[in-house]
Design a protein around this motif. Structure first.
Motif, PDB file in Angstrom:
ATOM      1  N   THR A  24      14.431  -3.347   3.061  1.00 39.53           N
ATOM      2  CA  THR A  24      12.992  -3.275   2.982  1.00 39.53           C
ATOM      3  C   THR A  24      12.753  -4.109   4.533  1.00 39.53           C
ATOM      4  O   THR A  24      13.300  -4.534   5.498  1.00 39.53           O
ATOM      5  CB  THR A  24      12.364  -4.437   1.891  1.00 39.53           C
ATOM      6  OG1 THR A  24      13.631  -5.635   1.683  1.00 39.53           O
ATOM      7  CG2 THR A  24      12.809  -3.923   0.755  1.00 39.53           C
ATOM      8  N   ILE A  25      11.506  -3.931   5.104  1.00 36.25           N
ATOM      9  CA  ILE A  25      11.087  -4.305   6.388  1.00 36.25           C
ATOM     10  C   ILE A  25       9.390  -4.967   6.098  1.00 36.25           C
ATOM     11  O   ILE A  25       8.601  -4.445   4.655  1.00 36.25           O
ATOM     12  CB  ILE A  25      10.602  -2.912   7.057  1.00 36.25           C
ATOM     13  CG1 ILE A  25      12.322  -2.422   7.680  1.00 36.25           C
ATOM     14  CG2 ILE A  25       9.569  -3.637   8.213  1.00 36.25           C
ATOM     15  CD1 ILE A  25      12.434  -0.781   8.374  1.00 36.25           C
ATOM     16  N   ALA A  26       8.838  -5.461   6.559  1.00 38.90           N
ATOM     17  CA  ALA A  26       7.939  -6.604   6.705  1.00 38.90           C
ATOM     18  C   ALA A  26       7.915  -6.621   7.546  1.00 38.90           C
ATOM     19  O   ALA A  26       7.450  -6.820   8.709  1.00 38.90           O
ATOM     20  CB  ALA A  26       7.825  -7.655   6.229  1.00 38.90           C
ATOM     21  N   THR A  27       5.740  -5.927   7.932  1.00 39.08           N
ATOM     22  CA  THR A  27       5.080  -6.162   8.710  1.00 39.08           C
ATOM     23  C   THR A  27       3.823  -6.602   8.400  1.00 39.08           C
ATOM     24  O   THR A  27       3.876  -7.415   6.976  1.00 39.08           O
ATOM     25  CB  THR A  27       4.919  -4.390   8.858  1.00 39.08           C
ATOM     26  OG1 THR A  27       3.516  -4.044   8.017  1.00 39.08           O
ATOM     27  CG2 THR A  27       6.088  -3.772   9.539  1.00 39.08           C
ATOM     28  N   ILE A  37       5.200  -5.339   2.405  1.00 39.51           N
ATOM     29  CA  ILE A  37       7.081  -4.792   2.535  1.00 39.51           C
ATOM     30  C   ILE A  37       6.666  -3.767   1.641  1.00 39.51           C
ATOM     31  O   ILE A  37       5.963  -3.096   1.739  1.00 39.51           O
ATOM     32  CB  ILE A  37       7.408  -5.815   1.079  1.00 39.51           C
ATOM     33  CG1 ILE A  37       7.725  -7.108   1.270  1.00 39.51           C
ATOM     34  CG2 ILE A  37       8.860  -5.523   0.881  1.00 39.51           C
ATOM     35  CD1 ILE A  37       7.995  -8.076   2.423  1.00 39.51           C
ATOM     36  N   HIS A  38       7.944  -2.659   2.769  1.00 37.32           N
ATOM     37  CA  HIS A  38       7.696  -1.661   3.070  1.00 37.32           C
ATOM     38  C   HIS A  38       9.629  -1.768   2.832  1.00 37.32           C
ATOM     39  O   HIS A  38      10.396  -1.786   2.712  1.00 37.32           O
ATOM     40  CB  HIS A  38       7.812  -1.220   3.709  1.00 37.32           C
ATOM     41  CG  HIS A  38       6.523  -1.336   4.941  1.00 37.32           C
ATOM     42  ND1 HIS A  38       5.024  -0.919   4.096  1.00 37.32           N
ATOM     43  CD2 HIS A  38       6.448  -2.565   5.954  1.00 37.32           C
ATOM     44  CE1 HIS A  38       3.953  -1.257   5.060  1.00 37.32           C
ATOM     45  NE2 HIS A  38       4.584  -2.370   5.902  1.00 37.32           N
ATOM     46  N   ALA A  39       9.820  -0.608   1.256  1.00 35.20           N
ATOM     47  CA  ALA A  39      11.383  -0.170   1.483  1.00 35.20           C
ATOM     48  C   ALA A  39      11.684   1.637   2.099  1.00 35.20           C
ATOM     49  O   ALA A  39      10.994   2.702   2.129  1.00 35.20           O
ATOM     50  CB  ALA A  39      11.701   0.329   0.011  1.00 35.20           C
ATOM     51  N   ILE A  40      12.498   1.754   2.628  1.00 32.35           N
ATOM     52  CA  ILE A  40      12.826   2.478   3.915  1.00 32.35           C
ATOM     53  C   ILE A  40      14.520   2.913   3.520  1.00 32.35           C
ATOM     54  O   ILE A  40      15.484   1.795   3.108  1.00 32.35           O
ATOM     55  CB  ILE A  40      12.625   2.836   4.980  1.00 32.35           C
ATOM     56  CG1 ILE A  40      12.899   1.753   6.510  1.00 32.35           C
ATOM     57  CG2 ILE A  40      11.483   2.596   4.782  1.00 32.35           C
ATOM     58  CD1 ILE A  40      13.404   1.698   7.309  1.00 32.35           C
ATOM     59  N   ALA A  54      12.533   6.264  10.687  1.00 35.17           N
ATOM     60  CA  ALA A  54      11.225   6.988  10.835  1.00 35.17           C
ATOM     61  C   ALA A  54      10.753   6.591   8.704  1.00 35.17           C
ATOM     62  O   ALA A  54      11.755   6.517   8.309  1.00 35.17           O
ATOM     63  CB  ALA A  54      12.121   7.824   9.686  1.00 35.17           C
ATOM     64  N   VAL A  55       9.863   7.125   9.045  1.00 38.05           N
ATOM     65  CA  VAL A  55       9.377   6.898   8.017  1.00 38.05           C
ATOM     66  C   VAL A  55       7.677   8.034   7.430  1.00 38.05           C
ATOM     67  O   VAL A  55       7.685   8.640   9.062  1.00 38.05           O
ATOM     68  CB  VAL A  55       8.346   5.394   8.007  1.00 38.05           C
ATOM     69  CG1 VAL A  55       9.029   4.070   7.336  1.00 38.05           C
ATOM     70  CG2 VAL A  55       7.059   5.370   8.560  1.00 38.05           C
ATOM     71  N   HIS A  56       7.439   8.453   6.788  1.00 36.48           N
ATOM     72  CA  HIS A  56       5.936   8.775   6.476  1.00 36.48           C
ATOM     73  C   HIS A  56       4.679   8.784   7.590  1.00 36.48           C
ATOM     74  O   HIS A  56       4.298   7.414   8.043  1.00 36.48           O
ATOM     75  CB  HIS A  56       5.974   9.258   5.101  1.00 36.48           C
ATOM     76  CG  HIS A  56       4.777  10.670   4.984  1.00 36.48           C
ATOM     77  ND1 HIS A  56       3.272  10.849   5.441  1.00 36.48           N
ATOM     78  CD2 HIS A  56       4.876  11.911   5.153  1.00 36.48           C
ATOM     79  CE1 HIS A  56       3.246  11.659   5.744  1.00 36.48           C
ATOM     80  NE2 HIS A  56       3.446  12.618   4.873  1.00 36.48           N
ATOM     81  N   SER A  57       4.373   9.798   8.447  1.00 34.44           N
ATOM     82  CA  SER A  57       3.472   9.862   8.894  1.00 34.44           C
ATOM     83  C   SER A  57       2.096   8.904   9.088  1.00 34.44           C
ATOM     84  O   SER A  57       1.217   7.820   9.475  1.00 34.44           O
ATOM     85  CB  SER A  57       2.819  10.530  10.296  1.00 34.44           C
ATOM     86  OG  SER A  57       3.746  10.992  10.966  1.00 34.44           O
ATOM     87  N   ARG A  58       1.808   9.237   7.465  1.00 35.54           N
ATOM     88  CA  ARG A  58       1.049   8.495   6.811  1.00 35.54           C
ATOM     89  C   ARG A  58       0.686   6.831   5.946  1.00 35.54           C
ATOM     90  O   ARG A  58       0.285   6.194   5.750  1.00 35.54           O
ATOM     91  CB  ARG A  58       0.344   9.021   5.601  1.00 35.54           C
ATOM     92  CG  ARG A  58      -0.436  10.180   6.544  1.00 35.54           C
ATOM     93  CD  ARG A  58      -0.792  11.073   4.957  1.00 35.54           C
ATOM     94  NE  ARG A  58      -0.111  11.766   4.533  1.00 35.54           N
ATOM     95  CZ  ARG A  58      -0.111  12.584   3.259  1.00 35.54           C
ATOM     96  NH1 ARG A  58      -1.498  13.021   3.045  1.00 35.54           N
ATOM     97  NH2 ARG A  58       1.036  12.809   3.090  1.00 35.54           N
TER      98      ARG A  58
END
Length: 152
Positions: A24-27, A37-40, A54-58
């Motif tokens: 998980t990444i916090a921005t 929070i983002h899960a990748i 890498a993440v979706h551009s949107r």
């Protein structure tokens, strides 16, 4: 690494970030200023101070990083929980040779803390699986990992 602060990935963490792994990444949200929070799973360590994701551009993460480059990654590995802080930079919002719109983000590691609560250890790391076409998932993973290696 308990009770220590590092400024680079120790070998066990570097190795953990050489394989498919849920993190998980916090921005900081660019509109509200709140943590997001983002899960990748597309993350690789290039060396002891440099990560690429890498993440979706949107993904909201892309817009958030345009406003504030601070990131924190939560990683479960090496029988513990780690917070990896760093500065994110968008290398590209459209990686070449990847069929879906994929942003490549570089993260320069500034600090790593073992954040596991006292007297415990991780005994089983989380697992995930891709739920769409297995062959398509393998092809996409291969293309994205190549883009991570190249930087876009």
């Amino acid at each position: 690494m308990a009770n220590r602060v590092e400024t680079y990935l120790i070998p066990a963490l570097f190795e953990a970030l050489q394989e498919d792994r849920l993190v998980t990444i916090a921005t900081i949200d660019g509109e509200s200023g709140n943590p997001a929070i983002h899960a990748i799973s597309w993350i690789r360590a290039l060396d002891e101070k440099l990560l690429r994701i890498a993440v979706h551009s949107r993904s909201r993460m892309v817009e958030n990083l345009k406003h504030n480059p601070a990131v924190a990654i939560h990683l479960l590995a090496n029988e513990s929980a780690y917070s990896i802080s760093g500065i994110g930079r968008i290398l590209t919002e459209r990686a070449a040779d990847v069929p879906v719109q994929t942003a490549i983000i570089e993260i320069h590691v500034t600090e790593i803390r073992d954040v596991m609560f006292y007297g415990s250890k991780i005994t089983s790391e989380p697992k995930h699986e891709k739920t769409y076409d297995e062959q398509a998932a393998k092809n996409l993973d291969r293309q994205v990992l190549e883009a991570l290696r190249k930087g876009g």
